[in-house]
Design an enzyme around this catalytic site. Structure first.
Site, PDB file in Angstrom:
ATOM      1  N   ASP A  31       2.041   7.446 -35.552  1.00  0.00           N
ATOM      2  CA  ASP A  31       1.181   8.252 -36.540  1.00  0.00           C
ATOM      3  C   ASP A  31       1.618   8.748 -37.653  1.00  0.00           C
ATOM      4  O   ASP A  31       1.199   9.635 -38.409  1.00  0.00           O
ATOM      5  CB  ASP A  31       0.182   8.966 -35.908  1.00  0.00           C
ATOM      6  CG  ASP A  31      -0.470   8.322 -34.674  1.00  0.00           C
ATOM      7  OD1 ASP A  31      -1.069   7.335 -34.849  1.00  0.00           O
ATOM      8  OD2 ASP A  31      -0.497   9.016 -33.547  1.00  0.00           O
ATOM      9  N   HIS A  41      -3.023   1.441 -37.203  1.00  0.00           N
ATOM     10  CA  HIS A  41      -2.392   1.996 -38.753  1.00  0.00           C
ATOM     11  C   HIS A  41      -3.833   2.148 -39.521  1.00  0.00           C
ATOM     12  O   HIS A  41      -4.584   1.417 -39.570  1.00  0.00           O
ATOM     13  CB  HIS A  41      -1.730   1.108 -39.518  1.00  0.00           C
ATOM     14  CG  HIS A  41      -0.410   0.535 -38.743  1.00  0.00           C
ATOM     15  ND1 HIS A  41       0.521   1.615 -38.432  1.00  0.00           N
ATOM     16  CD2 HIS A  41      -0.013  -0.547 -38.244  1.00  0.00           C
ATOM     17  CE1 HIS A  41       1.573   0.872 -37.968  1.00  0.00           C
ATOM     18  NE2 HIS A  41       1.462  -0.221 -37.705  1.00  0.00           N
TER      19      HIS A  41
END
Ligand code: GDP
Length: 426
Positions: free
Chosen positions: A12, A40
């Site tokens: 992340d 994503h």
């Protein structure tokens, strides 16, 4: 020229945005490991998208998107993800899927759920996407490669063999319904029909592409600290998250990877269980979570709130080193603009001793953060495109972190969009 975009930390970090941005100059973008367990987030002219398995190059007409042999391929999910993009107005991407990629079986997802249930409070915090059972089967050599879907007779025989052990576990360990071969075979034939248009000998394709001088981007999932060898084992993922694995998970020569762009976020976040030395709690953590990323730090796949923390130089230096970093992309810096002061973890204290070396798991669990507090810049830095135009305290934060991690920060991301980027020659 092959470049890799990988994460320095727990995932992340903003790899999707950096990949999407670099994909402008890429001919081919490849996913080489992981599966649909993480995602994503990408913001571009078509809108805001959460990708799980498709490479972040899918938004450009000129790129070929590849799912490499190292990926855990969940066929219905990939096909759905593809269709969702097209339904939202993205031109149909050119997609190739390796004939050696292995298939996430419906029972991998069940086993993931059942095992987490069985472990109860001692679970790994799996996203229950079947990833751990999938990779276990791959290395136990009872997995199914995409090409095997095309030989029905062999497929049927192999299913008979594999289901013997699966059904013993289902019946006696998990006390769940057993699997029926005919149903599974029918499902796999449906999978074959779905994936057939995309199947390709990817490593042969890449060999030719490299000879033709094409620009190739390897896109990593998660980050260094989730690597099964070099990460915080056992709170790791089941496939290597390192750039080096790009060579294997895509099928190209290791020496072709010339640039390793390691993405570091300007603060820390993590999902799942495991040691997280610079973690912050209470209102301090809640505020950073609310303001973080683009609309808050919540899991793309699960919606779970992420664990939050200050930037960790010890973990990031290590994370950059194991990636073989040539460039650091420093992301989500704009989010810190509300803080008067910003603590940065510069060392760990373990059993009364200070260290800057990232330890193995048992010692890591005893580590306490040693902070240095830097002044904040208290302004919105979005929209700035030249390094010199950043506030002095913001530059000081970047340069301090660069000196601590020991790798050049050549890109600074100050917003979620493609153009929110500051290039810097350090
Ligand atoms: P990945 O898995 O490494 O791609 O990371 P995520 O998808 O979790 O991306 C992190 C989040 O931050 C996403 O919501 C991005 O849109 C967002 N993001 C990426 N770069 C920036 C940035 O520089 N500033 C802000 N505010 N958000 C960013």
């Amino acid at each position: 020229m092959v470049k890799a975009v990988v994460g320095a930390n727990w995932g992340d970090e903003g790899k999707g945005k950096i990949t999407d941005m670099l994909a402008r100059e890429a001919d081919i973008v490849i996913r080489f490991q992981g599966g649909a367990n993480a995602g994503h987030t990408i913001v571009n002219d078509y809108g805001k998208f959460a990708l799980h398995t498709l490479p972040s190059g899918v938004f450009y007409g000129h790129t070929t998107s590849i799912i490499g042999n190292g990926v855990a391929l969940n066929i219905p999910l990939v096909v759905k993800e593809y269709q969702d993009l097209v339904d939202r107005g993205v031109p149909a991407p050119r997609l190739l899927v390796s004939d050696r990629a292995q298939v996430v079986m419906p029972y991998h997802i069940l086993f993931d759920q059942y095992e987490e249930e069985r472990l109860g409070g001692k679970s790994f915090g799996s996203t229950k996407s079947g990833i751990a059972p999938f990779y276990s089967d791959k290395y136990a050599k009872v997995g199914f490669q995409v090409n095997e879907l095309f030989d029905e007779e062999r497929l049927s025989e192999k299913l008979d063999r594999v289901l013997v052990t699966k059904n013993v576990l289902l019946e006696h360990l998990y006390h769940k319904p057993v699997l029926k071969k005919e149903e599974l075979l029918a499902e796999l034939i449906r999978y074959r029909e779905m994936i057939a248009p995309y199947v390709c000998d990817v490593s042969a394709y890449l060999d030719k592409a490299i000879r033709e001088g094409k620009n190739i981007l390897l896109e990593g999932q998660l980050g260094s600290l989730k690597d099964p060898d070099h990460g915080i084992y056992p709170m790791v993922t089941s496939s290597s998250t390192l750039a080096a694995y790009g060579a294997i998970g895509a099928g190209l020569p290791p020496y072709e990877i010339r640039q390793v762009i390691t993405v570091c976020k300007a603060y820390s976040s993590a999902v799942g269980a495991g040691a997280f030395v610079s973690e912050i709690f209470g209102e301090e953590g809640d505020e950073l979570r609310r303001r973080g990323g683009d609309g808050g730090e919540y899991g793309v796949t699960t919606g779970r709130p992420r664990r939050m923390g200050w930037f960790d130089c010890v973990a990031s230096r290590y994370g950059c080193r194991v990636q073989g970093t040539t460039d650091v992309a420093f992301t989500v810096l704009d989010v810190l603009g509300y803080l008067d002061e910003i603590p940065v973890c510069v060392a760990y204290e373990i059993d009364g001793e200070e260290t800057k070396d990232f330890p193995t798991t048992a010692r890591l669990e005893r580590a306490k953060p040693v902070y240095k507090v830097l002044p904040g810049w208290k302004t919105d830095i979005r929209g700035i495109s030249r390094y010199e135009d950043l506030p002095a305290n913001c530059r000081a934060y970047i340069e301090f972190i660069e000196s601590q991690i020991g790798y050049p920060i050549t890109m600074i991301s100050n917003g979620p969009g493609r153009n929110d980027i500051i290039y810097r020659n350090s």
